[in-house]
Scaffold this motif. Structure first.
Motif, PDB file in Angstrom:
ATOM      1  N   LYS A  85       4.091 -51.974  19.889  1.00 56.15           N
ATOM      2  CA  LYS A  85       2.871 -51.345  19.383  1.00 56.15           C
ATOM      3  C   LYS A  85       3.083 -50.881  17.939  1.00 56.15           C
ATOM      4  O   LYS A  85       2.113 -50.782  17.175  1.00 56.15           O
ATOM      5  N   ARG A  86       4.330 -50.677  17.543  1.00 56.65           N
ATOM      6  CA  ARG A  86       4.617 -50.348  16.146  1.00 56.65           C
ATOM      7  C   ARG A  86       4.305 -51.540  15.248  1.00 56.65           C
ATOM      8  O   ARG A  86       3.645 -51.400  14.215  1.00 56.65           O
ATOM      9  N   GLY A 112      -4.933 -51.701  23.397  1.00 55.66           N
ATOM     10  CA  GLY A 112      -5.408 -51.326  22.070  1.00 55.66           C
ATOM     11  C   GLY A 112      -5.297 -49.842  21.814  1.00 55.66           C
ATOM     12  O   GLY A 112      -5.054 -49.413  20.679  1.00 55.66           O
ATOM     13  N   ALA A 113      -5.455 -49.037  22.864  1.00 55.25           N
ATOM     14  CA  ALA A 113      -5.274 -47.596  22.709  1.00 55.25           C
ATOM     15  C   ALA A 113      -3.806 -47.261  22.477  1.00 55.25           C
ATOM     16  O   ALA A 113      -3.480 -46.297  21.759  1.00 55.25           O
ATOM     17  N   ARG A 114      -2.895 -48.042  23.048  1.00 55.57           N
ATOM     18  CA  ARG A 114      -1.468 -47.824  22.800  1.00 55.57           C
ATOM     19  C   ARG A 114      -1.113 -48.157  21.346  1.00 55.57           C
ATOM     20  O   ARG A 114      -0.308 -47.469  20.722  1.00 55.57           O
ATOM     21  N   VAL A 115      -1.730 -49.197  20.817  1.00 59.43           N
ATOM     22  CA  VAL A 115      -1.565 -49.482  19.396  1.00 59.43           C
ATOM     23  C   VAL A 115      -2.158 -48.340  18.576  1.00 59.43           C
ATOM     24  O   VAL A 115      -1.582 -47.912  17.574  1.00 59.43           O
ATOM     25  N   GLY A 116      -3.298 -47.828  19.012  1.00 59.44           N
ATOM     26  CA  GLY A 116      -3.961 -46.753  18.278  1.00 59.44           C
ATOM     27  C   GLY A 116      -3.141 -45.483  18.188  1.00 59.44           C
ATOM     28  O   GLY A 116      -2.992 -44.893  17.104  1.00 59.44           O
ATOM     29  N   TYR A 117      -2.574 -45.046  19.303  1.00 56.71           N
ATOM     30  CA  TYR A 117      -1.809 -43.801  19.210  1.00 56.71           C
ATOM     31  C   TYR A 117      -0.480 -44.017  18.494  1.00 56.71           C
ATOM     32  O   TYR A 117       0.049 -43.086  17.858  1.00 56.71           O
ATOM     33  N   ARG A 118       0.032 -45.250  18.527  1.00 57.06           N
ATOM     34  CA  ARG A 118       1.237 -45.534  17.736  1.00 57.06           C
ATOM     35  C   ARG A 118       0.931 -45.477  16.246  1.00 57.06           C
ATOM     36  O   ARG A 118       1.731 -44.960  15.456  1.00 57.06           O
ATOM     37  N   ILE A 119      -0.249 -45.973  15.821  1.00 55.18           N
ATOM     38  CA  ILE A 119      -0.665 -45.814  14.420  1.00 55.18           C
ATOM     39  C   ILE A 119      -0.743 -44.339  14.064  1.00 55.18           C
ATOM     40  O   ILE A 119      -0.290 -43.912  12.993  1.00 55.18           O
ATOM     41  N   GLU A 217       4.904 -60.755  26.668  1.00 53.17           N
ATOM     42  CA  GLU A 217       5.715 -60.105  25.639  1.00 53.17           C
ATOM     43  C   GLU A 217       5.191 -58.708  25.321  1.00 53.17           C
ATOM     44  O   GLU A 217       5.975 -57.790  25.061  1.00 53.17           O
ATOM     45  N   ASP A 218       3.879 -58.537  25.345  1.00 52.56           N
ATOM     46  CA  ASP A 218       3.263 -57.232  25.138  1.00 52.56           C
ATOM     47  C   ASP A 218       3.817 -56.239  26.161  1.00 52.56           C
ATOM     48  O   ASP A 218       4.221 -55.111  25.819  1.00 52.56           O
ATOM     49  N   TYR A 219       3.876 -56.646  27.421  1.00 45.24           N
ATOM     50  CA  TYR A 219       4.368 -55.749  28.479  1.00 45.24           C
ATOM     51  C   TYR A 219       5.891 -55.617  28.460  1.00 45.24           C
ATOM     52  O   TYR A 219       6.428 -54.562  28.840  1.00 45.24           O
ATOM     53  N   THR A 224      10.361 -51.575  27.047  1.00 47.68           N
ATOM     54  CA  THR A 224      11.614 -51.431  26.298  1.00 47.68           C
ATOM     55  C   THR A 224      11.390 -50.697  24.975  1.00 47.68           C
ATOM     56  O   THR A 224      11.513 -49.478  24.902  1.00 47.68           O
ATOM     57  N   ILE A 225      11.028 -51.433  23.947  1.00 49.41           N
ATOM     58  CA  ILE A 225      10.971 -50.856  22.610  1.00 49.41           C
ATOM     59  C   ILE A 225       9.853 -49.826  22.465  1.00 49.41           C
ATOM     60  O   ILE A 225      10.020 -48.806  21.800  1.00 49.41           O
ATOM     61  N   ASP A 226       8.705 -50.060  23.105  1.00 46.78           N
ATOM     62  CA  ASP A 226       7.621 -49.069  23.028  1.00 46.78           C
ATOM     63  C   ASP A 226       8.035 -47.761  23.686  1.00 46.78           C
ATOM     64  O   ASP A 226       7.762 -46.665  23.170  1.00 46.78           O
TER      65      ASP A 226
END
Length: 300
Positions: A85-86, A112-119, A217-219, A224-226
Motif C-alpha cells: 500500500k506504500r 483502496g481505503a488501505r492505500v488511503g490511510y497509508r497515504i 500479490e495485493d494480499y 507481510t510488508i503492509d
C-alpha cells in the motif's frame, strides 16, 4: 474491454505514468479535488452511484489501483513491494500531482481505503480529509485473526498463499470465484445489488490472468510488508493528521469485531463514523446513506 458500458458520461479518461506503471483514471466535476479508490475485486467503476452527486462539489479523480481494471500490473517483486500500500500510495500521489492536485481529499473502499490511510501516514499534510469504507487497519485484522474472523475473511489467507497456488485455483473458474465473492459479501447474499453494466466491468477485469496474479500479490503484501509498515508506525506513534471518517456496513466484516472507531483511533485520533444498513459494498448497496455521511464530512 472497449465494449463495456461507460458509467461516467461526461468524464475524461487519462493514463498517467507513475513509479509502478501506468495508472488509469477518470476525471470529472468541479470543486476541490477528491480521489476515489476502489477495493477487491472491483475497479473504479464501483463509484458510479456516488460520482454524479460528488461531482457537483468536487473535481473527482477515479482511479484503478495498480493491477486492477485498466491500470498496469507491476511485475511482482520477491518481497511483494510493488503491491504494498506504500508503493500504491506513492503512485497515486504522483498521479494526483500530474493532474495538478498537490493536496486532496480521499475516499477509499476496501483495498483502496488501505492505500488511503497509508497515504495519510506516509505523506503528512497531503490529505485534507480521508474517508475509509468498510475496513479496519491491516494490523487490527491480522492481530485479531481468531476463528470467527478467519471464517469470514478466508480470502486473506487463501490469496496470500505462495504463487502459483491461489492463481491456479481461481484460474480454473474465475467467474465462479469472483461472483461468489461479490455475492457473499452483500447483505442480501446475491448479485442483485450490482448494476449489470458494472458487473460486466468487474468480471472482465477478474478474468485476466495477470489481474488474478496482481490481486494475489495485493494480499501477499497485506500479510507481510503492509503489516510490517503498520506495526512500525504504531511503534513510532505516527498518526494521520487530517480528519478521518469511517463508515461500515451493518452486516459487513468490521461490524463483527471490536468497535471500528476504537480500531481506528490508534492511527486516526480525529476519527468519526457510523454504520450504514448494508453489507461490504456500501457505495453500491446504500449510496444515499453513504452520501448522507460523506457530503457534510467533506464540506468540513
Amino acid at each position: 474491454m472497449s465494449d463495456l458500458a461507460d458509467l461516467f458520461p461526461g468524464f475524461e479518461a487519462h493514463n498517467v505514468d507513475t513509479p509502478v506503471g501506468r495508472i488509469f483514471v477518470r476525471t470529472g466535476g468541479t470543486g476541490t479535488p477528491l480521489l476515489l479508490l476502489h477495493g477487491f475485486p472491483q475497479t473504479g467503476v464501483m463509484w458510479h452511484r456516488l460520482a454524479p452527486e460528488l461531482a457537483k462539489q468536487h473535481t473527482l479523480v477515479i482511479a484503478d489501483l495498480p493491477g486492477y481494471g485498466w491500470s498496469a500490473a507491476p511485475e511482482p517483486g520477491r518481497d511483494h513491494a510493488p503491491y504494498s500500500k506504500r508503493a500504491m500510495g506513492e503512485a497515486l500521489v504522483r498521479a494526483m500531482e500530474h493532474l495538478g492536485h498537490a493536496h486532496f481529499s480521499l475516499i477509499g473502499h476496501d483495498r483502496g481505503a488501505r492505500v488511503g490511510y497509508r497515504i495519510g501516514l506516509d505523506h503528512p499534510g497531503r490529505l485534507d480529509r480521508l474517508a475509509v469504507l468498510d475496513i479496519v487497519p491491516t494490523s487490527v485484522m491480522w492481530h485479531g485473526m481468531d476463528r470467527s474472523r478467519a471464517m469470514t475473511t478466508y480470502h486473506w489467507m487463501f490469496l496470500a498463499q505462495p504463487h502459483p497456488f491461489p492463481e491456479t485455483m481461481i484460474g480454473k473458474d474465475p467467474g465462479f470465484f469472483f461472483d461468489w465473492t461479490l455475492a457473499s459479501w452483500t447483505a442480501g447474499k446475491d448479485l442483485s445489488t450490482f448494476d449489470p453494466r458494472a458487473l460486466a466491468h468487474y468480471r472482465a477485469s477478474c478474468a485476466v490472468p495477470e489481474r488474478i496474479r496482481a490481486m494475489c500479490e495485493d494480499y501477499r503484501a497485506g500479510a507481510t510488508i503492509d503489516l510490517a509498515h503498520d506495526e512500525a508506525d504504531l511503534a513510532a506513534g505516527r498518526t494521520i493528521d487530517c480528519p478521518v471518517l469511517a463508515l461500515w456496513g451493518s452486516s459487513g466484516i468490521p461490524a463483527r469485531g471490536e468497535s471500528p472507531l476504537n480500531a481506528w483511533r490508534a492511527f486516526a485520533p480525529d476519527v468519526t463514523g457510523a454504520s450504514v444498513e448494508a453489507g461490504h459494498f456500501v457505495a453500491e448497496e446504500a449510496p444515499e446513506a453513504v452520501l448522507g455521511a460523506l457530503l457534510p464530512f467533506l464540506k468540513g
